[in-house]
Motif scaffolding. Sequence first.
Motif, mmCIF file in Angstrom:
data_model
loop_
_atom_site.group_PDB
_atom_site.id
_atom_site.type_symbol
_atom_site.label_atom_id
_atom_site.label_comp_id
_atom_site.label_asym_id
_atom_site.label_seq_id
_atom_site.Cartn_x
_atom_site.Cartn_y
_atom_site.Cartn_z
ATOM 1 N N ARG A 179 -3.290 -16.312 35.854
ATOM 2 C CA ARG A 179 -2.475 -17.250 35.092
ATOM 3 C C ARG A 179 -1.518 -18.040 35.967
ATOM 4 N NH1 ARG A 179 -1.260 -13.312 29.842
ATOM 5 N NH2 ARG A 179 -3.430 -13.307 29.105
ATOM 6 N N GLU B 122 -9.399 -14.490 25.950
ATOM 7 C CA GLU B 122 -8.231 -15.357 25.794
ATOM 8 C C GLU B 122 -8.625 -16.664 25.096
ATOM 9 O OE1 GLU B 122 -4.375 -16.856 28.452
ATOM 10 O OE2 GLU B 122 -6.084 -15.877 29.413
ATOM 11 N N ASN C 102 -16.785 -6.812 37.350
ATOM 12 C CA ASN C 102 -15.461 -7.435 37.342
ATOM 13 C C ASN C 102 -14.759 -7.334 38.685
ATOM 14 O OD1 ASN C 102 -15.690 -8.110 34.618
ATOM 15 N ND2 ASN C 102 -14.944 -6.108 33.964
ATOM 16 N N ASP D 124 -13.242 -15.360 28.366
ATOM 17 C CA ASP D 124 -13.286 -13.958 27.969
ATOM 18 C C ASP D 124 -12.605 -13.791 26.609
ATOM 19 O OD1 ASP D 124 -13.982 -11.323 28.107
ATOM 20 O OD2 ASP D 124 -12.626 -10.784 29.725
ATOM 21 N N GLY E 184 -10.010 -16.466 31.830
ATOM 22 C CA GLY E 184 -9.156 -15.837 30.835
ATOM 23 C C GLY E 184 -8.685 -14.454 31.248
ATOM 24 N N GLY E 185 -7.475 -14.096 30.863
ATOM 25 C CA GLY E 185 -6.950 -12.753 31.082
ATOM 26 C C GLY E 185 -6.376 -12.490 32.455
ATOM 27 N N ARG E 186 -6.503 -13.421 33.390
ATOM 28 C CA ARG E 186 -5.954 -13.237 34.725
ATOM 29 C C ARG E 186 -5.786 -14.586 35.409
ATOM 30 N NH1 ARG E 186 -10.532 -12.865 38.391
ATOM 31 N NH2 ARG E 186 -12.493 -12.802 37.260
#
Length: 486
Positions: free
Chosen positions: A385, A412, A155, A410, A381-383
Amino acid sequence: MKLAELIDQIPYRLAGKPKFAYLEQTVQTVSTDCFHVDGYSLYVCTRTVLVDGHDMALAAYEKGCRLFLAQRSLPLGEDAAVMVVEDTTALLAELAARCYRHPARQMIVFGITGTAGKSSVVELTASLLRRSGRAVSTVTTDGATCVKSFRPHGNIVPDGAELQRILREFAQAGTEFAILELSAYMLSQKSHLSIPFTAVLLTNVDESGEKAMRYGGAEGYKALKASLFEGGAPFWVLPANFVDMDTGACSGRCLTFGEGGDYQVENAEAVTLKSGFGTKADLIFENREKQKISIPVPGDFALENALAAAALARVAGLSVEEVAKGLSDLSPRGRLECIARWEGRYIYADTAYSAERLAKVLRILRSRTEGKLTVLLGSVGGRTRSRRRPLGKAATTYADLAYFTADDPDFEDPAVICAHMAQDADPDRYVILPDRRHAIQRAVLEMRPGDTLLLAGISGEDVQLIGGRKEPFMTKKLVEEALALL
């Protein structure tokens, strides 16, 4: 290696009174990953935007680690040795280099930084060298390629310890040339320290973008990029028109590329090649020799990347003929890559993950497209945004139609991600198709001769991150299956 040898001449304060001969302990790995340490590891507590390693020290202790480098005392047992220093991040790469016996000294290393084009220059240069028979390994934001074997990163991109471990793997595989992409994040974490670069290259610097704001504004961002040039590399490669960065004086040879530089192009023109849209030009080398090239990638930025790669290839010893022939045959994966062409339909892939990059790519394709220009994109997803609304707006500003879908969602909900992208988008120029397979099929089936489709934001991997797992996702195969239905 004994700990005493590893930390030789590094001043520290010992926190607590460990009841064992800690300096005589054997260290086999240096790591900031608390979940991948053991009794032969030195765990280094560093701070990132995501986590403070000091808060994870107990997890490392529970894994059996007993040697710690930190910036403060740690609440661990008496059988742990905590060495307190002023800046753990500044020491991390050097400690790892010592532990792994300085693997970078066994190969020629090129370092590449900049705002855009880094991965493309890495891959172009690596491909040129491989064609000439050299054993080449690379590190990009996608992952590490050890000679021929690719492994994606986790990640987070490599820090100083992980990069040295990767270099050790490269050395063990017989690597002759290691070409490293160094992002602003990696430079901020001092991942590049203790690497003896033969050449360092700057692609460009956009000090007005989101990245610059993340690293202290224009001046802080430029200083971060300039830090790669502080190690005394014998060769510097810089854009000819870029002077607004304090890199100091080059102690070796400085090569420039672009208009007025050591490497430049003349008589550039847009062409359509068998592999898709491209560019023909005369490439002028540092010795003023001229060679004709046909780059299978459209746009001025493709020429800039080719010039940068040509400079590094010449530093590596390739002839002008080898460089020119190689550039005419190579196309970086995922960087305006034509992945399919059928009866006047062109389908491209590009890792455009920002609105600025997406707009640039779409403008290039618009200039070459006779029919309709469409784009399919999602958002991680998850970041990230904050990027979604600008991405959606750029997509419907520069393309005739946008397909909003999933892209590494992911945990989201893809429908929520798509809704975010649609907030500032032209309501008459997009459709929402959360299922990526269905979105690709529909986008391809709706093409007509003369149309161009861009698959934006996809990574170099044939996978999708869904629910915490990487699921196989063969984009090219899906495109080919859809084309077969036309």
